[in-house]
Design an enzyme around this catalytic site. Structure first.
Site, PDB file in Angstrom:
ATOM      1  N   HIS A 170       3.754  -3.074 -10.402  1.00 52.81           N
ATOM      2  CA  HIS A 170       4.681  -3.739  -9.477  1.00 52.81           C
ATOM      3  C   HIS A 170       4.210  -5.167  -9.178  1.00 52.81           C
ATOM      4  CE1 HIS A 170       7.170  -4.537  -5.978  1.00 52.81           C
ATOM      5  NE2 HIS A 170       6.074  -4.772  -5.273  1.00 52.81           N
ATOM      6  N   HIS A 175       5.540  -9.534  -8.804  1.00 52.62           N
ATOM      7  CA  HIS A 175       5.242 -10.632  -7.870  1.00 52.62           C
ATOM      8  C   HIS A 175       4.519 -11.831  -8.461  1.00 52.62           C
ATOM      9  CE1 HIS A 175       6.619  -8.934  -4.152  1.00 52.62           C
ATOM     10  NE2 HIS A 175       6.026  -7.790  -4.418  1.00 52.62           N
ATOM     11  N   GLU A 216      11.525  -9.513  -2.585  1.00 55.68           N
ATOM     12  CA  GLU A 216      11.303  -8.124  -3.007  1.00 55.68           C
ATOM     13  C   GLU A 216      12.515  -7.525  -3.730  1.00 55.68           C
ATOM     14  OE1 GLU A 216       8.302  -5.834  -3.542  1.00 55.68           O
ATOM     15  OE2 GLU A 216       7.982  -7.216  -1.895  1.00 55.68           O
ATOM     16  N   SER A 235      10.090  -4.517 -11.327  1.00 55.29           N
ATOM     17  CA  SER A 235       9.020  -3.603 -11.743  1.00 55.29           C
ATOM     18  C   SER A 235       9.515  -2.175 -11.885  1.00 55.29           C
ATOM     19  CB  SER A 235       7.852  -3.680 -10.760  1.00 55.29           C
ATOM     20  OG  SER A 235       8.294  -3.421  -9.453  1.00 55.29           O
TER      21      SER A 235
HETATM   22 FE   LIG Z   1       6.327  -5.899  -3.391  1.00 53.35          FE
END
Ligand SMILES: [Fe+2]
Length: 298
Positions: A170, A175, A216, A235
């Site tokens: 993830h 990110h 997000e 992700s």
């Molecule tokens: Fe996150």
């Protein structure tokens, strides 16, 4: 609707004080129903990485170099090519350009230390090793100091396409790449500064909501098409097509006052998404909100 007296998160009323005085988890805790529950080898490894990353975080040592196990590499090699194919089709250009520049491959799990050095050269943001999800305020304090907390453990191999908590897939494949973009880095730093400065729980939750529906779980308009921008979507092999094509998902234009008053359930695929016109737009909206809240960080 949220208001200044009643804070609702994930459908539950929460104590405003926990937003500004975060608890500190000193030991690994897997949530009930975690796929690794009962797997002694997995729990041992997670505890080892928890202790190592926590030490490096608290002592500000930067990301440790990790010798990943064959099982961890197997999981990476199973998940990352599937994500890569979906990214090429559906991710925003901001993300794709940065992923190429970082040379993240399908074969080897990248070392955070190397990614951190590269990102720092580009936007002066560094990666902070994190033992797991950090409490809001702690997380934002690092971000406000241009440090992005990133985990170094990998999800359980029984469900390679699912993780109930942020893991390295993830973080690294969601990110880290956009941190190479200057607008993104400044947007994030400002959220961090604002959250770690205000003593108002409502404002923390509102700013966190803005982050949730952009960084997000945001979608972005690009040359007349809707592209995936948020790390939580990028992700997940299931969530990329779901976010763009499922009739169960509501996709609305990003209107800040609506976004910050919208609750969400992080434990399931998101069926309520917002489409931002651009990254500079998000930055301006955030600056406007911070001014409106009277947080003295601009
Ligand atoms: Fe996150």
């Amino acid at each position: 609707m949220k208001d200044a007296n009643t804070l609702i998160e994930y459908g539950q009323t929460i104590d405003a004080q926990t937003m500004v005085t975060p608890p500190d988890a000193t030991e690994l805790e897997l949530e009930p129903g975690h796929p690794g529950e009962g797997d002694e080898g997995y729990i041992r490894r997670r505890k080892e990485l928890f202790a190592l990353c926590r030490k490096h975080r608290l002592e500000r040592l930067g990301p440790p170099m990790i010798a990943y196990t064959p099982e961890e590499t197997r999981i990476w090699r199973e998940v990352s090519p599937k994500l890569d194919e979906l990214h090429i089709k559906h991710a925003s250009q901001i993300y794709l350009k940065a992923k190429r520049e970082l040379a993240i491959t399908r074969d080897e799990i990248p070392q955070l230390k190397h990614l951190s050095d590269r990102v720092q050269r580009e936007t002066n943001v560094h990666l902070v090793p994190a033992e797991g999800a950090l409490p809001y305020r702690t997380f934002y304090e690092y971000i406000g100091e241009r440090g992005f907390p990133v985990t170094q453990f990998i999800r359980h191999g029984s469900h390679p396409e699912f993780t109930p908590e942020p893991d390295m897939i993830h973080d690294c494949l969601g990110h880290v790449p956009p941190l190479m973009n200057r607008d993104y880095a400044e947007l994030l730093t400002l959220v961090g500064k604002a959250v770690s400065t205000t003593a108002n729980g409502y404002q923390v939750l509102a700013l966190s909501g803005l982050r949730w529906f952009s960084i997000e779980f945001g979608l972005m308009e690009e040359a007349g098409e809707t592209k995936v921008f948020g790390a939580g979507i990028l992700s997940s092999t299931g969530e990329i097509p779901y976010s763009l094509h499922s009739p169960e998902v509501t996709r609305r234009p990003f209107v800040t006052d609506v976004v910050i008053n919208t609750d969400y359930d992080p434990s399931r695929m998101q069926d309520n998404l917002f489409v931002a016109p651009s990254l500079p737009f998000l930055r301006r909206e955030l600056e406007g909100l911070v001014r409106r809240f009277g947080i003295p960080v601009l």
